[in-house]
Every structure is written in C-alpha cells, then in structure tokens.
Design an enzyme around this catalytic site. Structure first.
Site, PDB file in Angstrom:
ATOM      1  N   ASP A   7     -10.136   2.269   2.551  1.00  0.00           N
ATOM      2  CA  ASP A   7     -10.215   1.474   3.783  1.00  0.00           C
ATOM      3  C   ASP A   7     -11.012   2.187   4.877  1.00  0.00           C
ATOM      4  O   ASP A   7     -11.829   1.568   5.563  1.00  0.00           O
ATOM      5  CB  ASP A   7      -8.809   1.173   4.316  1.00  0.00           C
ATOM      6  CG  ASP A   7      -8.105   0.097   3.507  1.00  0.00           C
ATOM      7  OD1 ASP A   7      -8.787  -0.779   2.946  1.00  0.00           O
ATOM      8  OD2 ASP A   7      -6.862   0.138   3.433  1.00  0.00           O
TER       9      ASP A   7
ATOM     10  N   LYS B 147       0.817  -1.225   0.000  1.00  0.00           N
ATOM     11  CA  LYS B 147       0.000   0.000   0.000  1.00  0.00           C
ATOM     12  C   LYS B 147       0.851   1.276   0.000  1.00  0.00           C
ATOM     13  O   LYS B 147       0.442   2.293  -0.551  1.00  0.00           O
ATOM     14  CB  LYS B 147      -0.973   0.005   1.179  1.00  0.00           C
ATOM     15  CG  LYS B 147      -2.071  -1.055   1.029  1.00  0.00           C
ATOM     16  CD  LYS B 147      -3.077  -1.005   2.162  1.00  0.00           C
ATOM     17  CE  LYS B 147      -4.033  -2.188   2.063  1.00  0.00           C
ATOM     18  NZ  LYS B 147      -5.049  -2.175   3.123  1.00  0.00           N
TER      19      LYS B 147
END
Ligand code: ATR
Length: 272
Positions: free
Chosen positions: A102, A66
């Site tokens: 997220d 990420k």
C-alpha cells in the site's frame, strides 16, 4: 494449468483488483486466473487454507482482513512488519510470505503519476488507524521535511509516531494543533468519508498549490476533496492511482515482472 490468484475481502464484490490483475496478466503474457473471494468474517484463515488446497499461489487481502493476514504470514517483508498489516500473500510450499504494497502504491502515485516528489515537502497525514500506519514507512523513506500525523484521538497519532523513532521529521497531534500550519501535501487516511463525515480540518492547512489526496475513491469527489477545493487546494486526487500502483507492486512480488500501470489506470478512469 493456469496459476491461481485472488482478492479476499468482505465485502469484495465491488473490488477492482480482478480487472486490474487480469489486465496486467494480458499485458505481460502471464498465464494466470484471478478471482474475487468473499470470506465470512470469522473464517478468513479457513478461506485461505481452502484456497491453498486448490494450489492457489497468492492473494491480495482487503478490508477487514489485513491484520489477520499479518498474523497468518509465516514470513514478512520489512515493510509489512513495520506496517503491522499485510495486503499481499505469496504461497510457497508451507510458507505464507506477507508483504504490504500500500505504501509503495501511494508513493508511486504521488511521485510518478501526480508529479509530487515528497523529499523536502511538508506532508500532513490524516488518521492514525490501519490505513495510515500501512503507508507510513515508504512515505518517510522519501525524506519529507515534515510528516505530521493528525488524528481525532490525538493520543493515537502520538502513539503511532513511536513505531518510527528513527525519523525526526515525524510528529503526531490533534486537529486543533494544526491552527496556523500549512502543508504541501494533505493525505486523507481516515475512514470519515465512509460515513460521509469530515475530519475537523482548520482553514489554512493547504499551502498555495497544495495537493489534496484521498486514499478513498468513488464516483465524483469525496467529502474531503470537496472541502479541499473550497479551502484552496491546487490539485485534487483520489485513491484510484494508489489502488493500481499497489496492485502492480503485488504483481511484481508474485511474478517478478512490472506491468505498465498507465493504460490500466486510464481505462479505469474512463469507466468511472
Ligand atoms: P482503517 O483501517 O481504515 O485505518 P481504523 O483503524 O478504524 O480504520 O481507523 C480509522 C481512522 O479514521 C482513525 O484514525 C479515526 O480516528 P480515531 O482514531 O479518532 O477514531 C479516523 N476517523 C474515523 N471517522 C472520523 C471522523 N468523522 N473524523 C475524523 N477522523 C475520523
């Protein structure tokens, strides 16, 4: 030709993202294919470049890439910039647009699926690594009365608070400083469960009826959720709902459509 999407990670074989996105595509009548791609640890960028050479339109990025996806992005949404991490890339000609879904996934799961509005609540976030940072902004924007980041290395929690100076409700500390405090929602964003370990939570952190939420998921209860049950939490939830909701937000970022997450989450729960 169908539009091409993928999830990229290492490992990636266990990922539920292909199942989820194929279900969303069927539901919304979108002509797309969705693959799982294993990128060698040193070859994330090369793997992305090869995917784009096949006219790939977008990817979900999972562990451990990420941060690299953040650097790969040529443009970033505000929430990705504040998260310091990217879990969704959209390719548009030479541009790689980076987003982070997220946090919105977590907030939607908490508020809509679990019926736990954050406004005015006392929230404890355990962990100060990438997973915690990735969700902070959307949680803060919902207006909790307090959001305490607690971390084994207290200095990292204090440091993370400095990224969000405009939120006075935010505070960082070590576990011993929690003695005598209680919270309505306790979220585990540590990687402790992976090693079957438990963060040193003092008794009493769960207010009456509190929700214990583990961003991890798996078969049965995680060690954190087992602890929460013995310490009197009123409701337990794992991260499967967050997974489906972040996927829906990514799907919207790519396709401009919002799938109905409920039947997809129900199907995954039946299989678990
Ligand atoms: P991630 O991207 O999953 O957040 P990370 O950046 O390595 O991974 O962060 C892991 C987090 O889990 C950290 O907050 C870590 O605490 P430290 O900063 O003190 O290392 C936390 N963590 C991992 N194992 C833990 C354990 N056994 N008890 C408490 N916290 C733990």
């Amino acid at each position: 030709m169908s539009d091409l999407y993928a999830v990229i990670g290492n490992p990636v074989a266990h990922s539920k993202s292909p199942l989820i996105h194929r279900a969303f595509a069927r539901q919304t009548d979108q002509d797309l294919v969705y693959e799982a791609i294993l990128a060698p640890l040193e070859e994330f960028e090369a793997t992305l470049d090869a995917f784009r050479a096949r006219a790939g339109k977008g990817v979900n990025v999972t562990v451990p890439f990420k941060l690299e996806a953040f650097h790969y992005s040529s443009l970033r949404t505000a929430r990705a910039a504040r998260a310091g991490a990217v879990n969704t890339l959209k390719f548009d000609g030479p541009e790689a647009l980076g987003d982070n879904t997220d946090g919105v996934g977590l907030v939607t799961d908490l508020e809509q699926n679990l019926g736990r509005p954050l406004a005015g609540r006392r929230v404890l976030l355990m962990g100060a690594g990438g997973a915690a940072r990735g969700v902070l902004l959307p949680v803060l924007e919902r207006g909790p009365a307090a959001l305490v980041i607690v971390n084994r290395t207290a200095a990292r929690a204090v440091e993370l608070c400095r990224v969000f100076p405009e939120f006075p409700a935010l505070d960082g500390c070590g576990y011993e400083a929690l003695e005598g405090r209680s919270f309505d929602i306790v979220i585990n964003a540590t990687s402790a469960s992976l090693g079957d370990q438990l963060p040193p939570l003092p008794g009493g952190v769960f207010a009456t009826g509190a929700l214990a939420y583990d961003m991890m998921y798996g078969k049965g209860l995680t060690p954190f959720l087992r602890l929460a049950r013995t310490q009197g939490a009123g409701q337990l939830a794992d991260g499967l709902g967050m997974l489906v909701e972040q996927a829906a937000e990514s799907f919207h970022f790519w396709r401009g459509l919002r799938p109905d997450t409920r039947p997809v989450l129900e199907a995954l729960r039946r299989e678990a």
